[in-house]
Enzyme design. Structure first.
Site, PDB file in Angstrom:
ATOM      1  N   SER A 122       0.839  -1.201   0.000  1.00  0.00           N
ATOM      2  CA  SER A 122       0.000   0.000   0.000  1.00  0.00           C
ATOM      3  C   SER A 122       0.875   1.253   0.000  1.00  0.00           C
ATOM      4  O   SER A 122       1.999   1.232   0.537  1.00  0.00           O
ATOM      5  CB  SER A 122      -0.859  -0.011   1.271  1.00  0.00           C
ATOM      6  OG  SER A 122      -1.368   1.267   1.545  1.00  0.00           O
ATOM      7  N   CYS A 124       0.386   3.418   1.923  1.00  0.00           N
ATOM      8  CA  CYS A 124       0.493   3.777   3.350  1.00  0.00           C
ATOM      9  C   CYS A 124       1.918   3.551   3.870  1.00  0.00           C
ATOM     10  O   CYS A 124       2.225   3.928   4.996  1.00  0.00           O
ATOM     11  CB  CYS A 124      -0.491   2.982   4.191  1.00  0.00           C
ATOM     12  SG  CYS A 124      -2.170   3.628   4.080  1.00  0.00           S
ATOM     13  N   TYR A 150      -0.383  -0.019   9.997  1.00  0.00           N
ATOM     14  CA  TYR A 150      -0.698  -0.721   8.748  1.00  0.00           C
ATOM     15  C   TYR A 150       0.442  -0.505   7.732  1.00  0.00           C
ATOM     16  O   TYR A 150       0.898  -1.445   7.078  1.00  0.00           O
ATOM     17  CB  TYR A 150      -2.032  -0.180   8.228  1.00  0.00           C
ATOM     18  CG  TYR A 150      -2.444  -0.628   6.859  1.00  0.00           C
ATOM     19  CD1 TYR A 150      -2.802  -1.937   6.611  1.00  0.00           C
ATOM     20  CD2 TYR A 150      -2.503   0.285   5.803  1.00  0.00           C
ATOM     21  CE1 TYR A 150      -3.209  -2.335   5.341  1.00  0.00           C
ATOM     22  CE2 TYR A 150      -2.905  -0.098   4.542  1.00  0.00           C
ATOM     23  CZ  TYR A 150      -3.254  -1.409   4.309  1.00  0.00           C
ATOM     24  OH  TYR A 150      -3.649  -1.791   3.057  1.00  0.00           O
ATOM     25  N   ARG A 221      -6.038  13.065  -2.382  1.00  0.00           N
ATOM     26  CA  ARG A 221      -5.965  11.625  -2.652  1.00  0.00           C
ATOM     27  C   ARG A 221      -6.136  11.362  -4.143  1.00  0.00           C
ATOM     28  O   ARG A 221      -6.724  12.170  -4.860  1.00  0.00           O
ATOM     29  CB  ARG A 221      -7.117  10.882  -1.944  1.00  0.00           C
ATOM     30  CG  ARG A 221      -7.073  10.910  -0.440  1.00  0.00           C
ATOM     31  CD  ARG A 221      -5.993   9.966   0.083  1.00  0.00           C
ATOM     32  NE  ARG A 221      -5.969   9.956   1.521  1.00  0.00           N
ATOM     33  CZ  ARG A 221      -5.319  10.867   2.265  1.00  0.00           C
ATOM     34  NH1 ARG A 221      -4.650  11.837   1.691  1.00  0.00           N
ATOM     35  NH2 ARG A 221      -5.330  10.778   3.585  1.00  0.00           N
TER      36      ARG A 221
HETATM   37  P1  NAD Z   1     -10.777  -6.877   1.596  1.00  0.00           P
HETATM   38  O1  NAD Z   1     -10.909  -6.757   3.075  1.00  0.00           O
HETATM   39  O2  NAD Z   1     -11.992  -6.678   0.768  1.00  0.00           O
HETATM   40  O3  NAD Z   1     -10.138  -8.280   1.212  1.00  0.00           O
HETATM   41  C1  NAD Z   1      -9.202  -8.957   2.038  1.00  0.00           C
HETATM   42  C2  NAD Z   1      -9.692 -10.384   2.197  1.00  0.00           C
HETATM   43  O4  NAD Z   1      -8.731 -11.104   2.995  1.00  0.00           O
HETATM   44  C3  NAD Z   1     -11.045 -10.476   2.932  1.00  0.00           C
HETATM   45  O5  NAD Z   1     -12.016 -11.132   2.141  1.00  0.00           O
HETATM   46  C4  NAD Z   1     -10.721 -11.263   4.195  1.00  0.00           C
HETATM   47  O6  NAD Z   1     -11.748 -12.141   4.608  1.00  0.00           O
HETATM   48  C5  NAD Z   1      -9.460 -12.035   3.766  1.00  0.00           C
HETATM   49  N1  NAD Z   1      -8.695 -12.490   4.925  1.00  0.00           N
HETATM   50  C6  NAD Z   1      -8.351 -11.760   6.036  1.00  0.00           C
HETATM   51  N2  NAD Z   1      -7.689 -12.523   6.906  1.00  0.00           N
HETATM   52  C7  NAD Z   1      -7.620 -13.773   6.363  1.00  0.00           C
HETATM   53  C8  NAD Z   1      -7.080 -15.006   6.801  1.00  0.00           C
HETATM   54  N3  NAD Z   1      -6.481 -15.118   7.976  1.00  0.00           N
HETATM   55  N4  NAD Z   1      -7.186 -16.084   5.983  1.00  0.00           N
HETATM   56  C9  NAD Z   1      -7.812 -15.983   4.774  1.00  0.00           C
HETATM   57  N5  NAD Z   1      -8.347 -14.839   4.307  1.00  0.00           N
HETATM   58  C10 NAD Z   1      -8.257 -13.745   5.090  1.00  0.00           C
HETATM   59  O7  NAD Z   1      -9.612  -5.861   1.181  1.00  0.00           O
HETATM   60  P2  NAD Z   1      -9.196  -5.340  -0.272  1.00  0.00           P
HETATM   61  O8  NAD Z   1      -9.572  -3.914  -0.344  1.00  0.00           O
HETATM   62  O9  NAD Z   1      -9.640  -6.269  -1.329  1.00  0.00           O
HETATM   63  O10 NAD Z   1      -7.615  -5.405  -0.133  1.00  0.00           O
HETATM   64  C11 NAD Z   1      -6.828  -6.472  -0.651  1.00  0.00           C
HETATM   65  C12 NAD Z   1      -5.362  -6.196  -0.392  1.00  0.00           C
HETATM   66  O11 NAD Z   1      -4.996  -4.946  -0.987  1.00  0.00           O
HETATM   67  C13 NAD Z   1      -4.993  -6.102   1.082  1.00  0.00           C
HETATM   68  O12 NAD Z   1      -3.718  -6.649   1.277  1.00  0.00           O
HETATM   69  C14 NAD Z   1      -4.927  -4.606   1.325  1.00  0.00           C
HETATM   70  O13 NAD Z   1      -4.079  -4.277   2.401  1.00  0.00           O
HETATM   71  C15 NAD Z   1      -4.385  -4.110  -0.003  1.00  0.00           C
HETATM   72  N6  NAD Z   1      -4.716  -2.692  -0.272  1.00  0.00           N
HETATM   73  C16 NAD Z   1      -6.008  -2.334  -0.546  1.00  0.00           C
HETATM   74  C17 NAD Z   1      -6.300  -0.998  -0.805  1.00  0.00           C
HETATM   75  C18 NAD Z   1      -7.710  -0.545  -1.132  1.00  0.00           C
HETATM   76  O14 NAD Z   1      -7.911   0.649  -1.390  1.00  0.00           O
HETATM   77  N7  NAD Z   1      -8.708  -1.413  -1.125  1.00  0.00           N
HETATM   78  C19 NAD Z   1      -5.278  -0.037  -0.801  1.00  0.00           C
HETATM   79  C20 NAD Z   1      -3.988  -0.437  -0.506  1.00  0.00           C
HETATM   80  C21 NAD Z   1      -3.705  -1.775  -0.272  1.00  0.00           C
END
Ligand code: NAD
Length: 326
Positions: A122, A124, A150, A221
């Site tokens: 990220s 972040c 994070y 942003r």
């Molecule tokens: P999300 O929460 O929709 O998806 C993450 C998924 O991981 C969830 O469905 C959750 O159930 C699953 N998960 C969590 N712990 C788990 C475990 N122990 N075992 C199996 N599954 C597990 O989030 P997202 O927005 O789709 O983000 C996906 C990735 O992208 C993450 O790593 C997040 O940090 C990164 N990210 C997202 C954004 C954004 O804007 N959405 C920005 C920067 C980084």
């Protein structure tokens, strides 16, 4: 399956993971999705979906075991994750049950002979910025000063993945995502990001009413539409680019502008009411030279993306009301 490339998507029950599964299916892969829960909004398009807690080592091995050889590509998007409110209030608790097995997953993947491993980091990981500051390149994440745990956690996981790549025969690709938005993502409950939260607040507001915005709305942003993001993830995974790579839109706006666009798309004239709340960094400006070198650029403007996202959020709001929820 025998003639298809095989991909494993961890976090396939989540927002970006769910869209990535669709992308990989369009590209002709055999896909296994893994998550601790089912997708909340759509049936999975993965060929196979396993409900597994990837913090447990034996579940990682199970996820990686496949008939007829090995996975060609593993995409690691599983994370206990949410928007700024979640990151600031619940993060410490989330850290306690943090998933070391997920970070160490790369090692297990390489032991299973996986060719390519993707890690979702990220922006972040970067320090806070002042409006108007020149852009930061990927290398400028060090010396590190992320403004929340994070960001530190992502930076650490990036380092771990890179260390595995040095010691094991596996190609690691790391993307630092900017804020991503679109349909089929969290839109309420505290895990939603700003675009979904604003769409929900506008959808729920009565004509002439107000929309609450955390902070003074001047934080800058860029928001990336999810279809663009998954195209970027795929382009990076197929490339030779090593090290972290920023992926995101070049359209930087103050949060107040995001709210204005949502109101326009909704056709509602509402007041913006600024209230206290966690805002995160004041400004963002990151180089996309590395991902652009692959020929990828974000194609969906913020307005177009909101035109696709707002109707979906509106539908969720109406459905919830019809079912007697608030
Ligand atoms: P999300 O929460 O929709 O998806 C993450 C998924 O991981 C969830 O469905 C959750 O159930 C699953 N998960 C969590 N712990 C788990 C475990 N122990 N075992 C199996 N599954 C597990 O989030 P997202 O927005 O789709 O983000 C996906 C990735 O992208 C993450 O790593 C997040 O940090 C990164 N990210 C997202 C954004 C954004 O804007 N959405 C920005 C920067 C980084």
């Amino acid at each position: 399956m025998a003639n298809q490339r095989k991909a494993l998507v961890c976090g396939a029950g989540g927002f970006i993971g769910g869209h990535l599964v669709k992308k990989l299916k369009r590209e002709g892969y055999w896909v296994r999705g893994v998550d601790i829960k089912e997708h909340e909004f759509v049936p999975t398009q993965a060929d196979e979906f396993l409900l597994l807690d990837l913090r447990e080592a034996h579940n990682c091995w199970q996820a990686l075991s496949v008939k007829d050889g090995t996975f060609d590509e593993v995409y690691q998007l599983a994370a206990d994750m949410g928007g700024m409110g979640f990151i600031h209030t619940k993060r410490a608790a989330a850290e306690e049950q943090r998933e070391p097995a997920i970070d160490a997953y790369c090692e297990r993947a390489s032991m299973r002979g996986v060719e390519r491993y993707f890690f979702s980091s990220s922006v972040c990981v970067y320090r806070d910025m002042e409006p108007g500051e020149p852009e930061l390149t990927e290398a400028d994440a060090i010396p590190a000063h992320p403004d929340n745990e994070y960001g530190w956690e992502k930076l650490y996981a990036e380092r771990m993945a890179q260390a595995y790549a040095r010691h094991y025969p596996i190609n690691v690709r790391i993307a630092r995502f900017q804020n991503c938005y679109g349909p089929e993502g969290a839109w309420r409950g505290g895990r939603e990001k700003a675009p979904a939260a604003i769409c929900r607040k506008v959808a729920m507001a009565d004509e002439g009413g107000a929309v609450e915005v955390w902070g003074d709305g001047t934080a800058i942003r860029a928001f990336t539409y999810v279809d663009d993001l998954v195209d970027g993830i795929y382009a990076l995974m197929q490339s030779d680019l090593e090290g972290a790579v920023n992926i995101g839109s070049e359209e930087y706006v103050p949060v107040n502008e995001l709210v204005r666009i949502v109101m326009e798309v909704a056709g509602k004239d509402l007041r913006i009411q600024h209230v206290e709340g966690p805002v995160g960094g004041q400004a963002r400006n990151f180089s996309k030279a590395r991902i652009h070198s692959l020929g990828w650029e974000a194609e969906v403007s913020l307005r177009e993306g909101i035109e696709r996202t707002y109707p979906w959020v509106l539908k969720q709001v109406k459905q919830t009301r019809d079912e007697g929820g608030k």
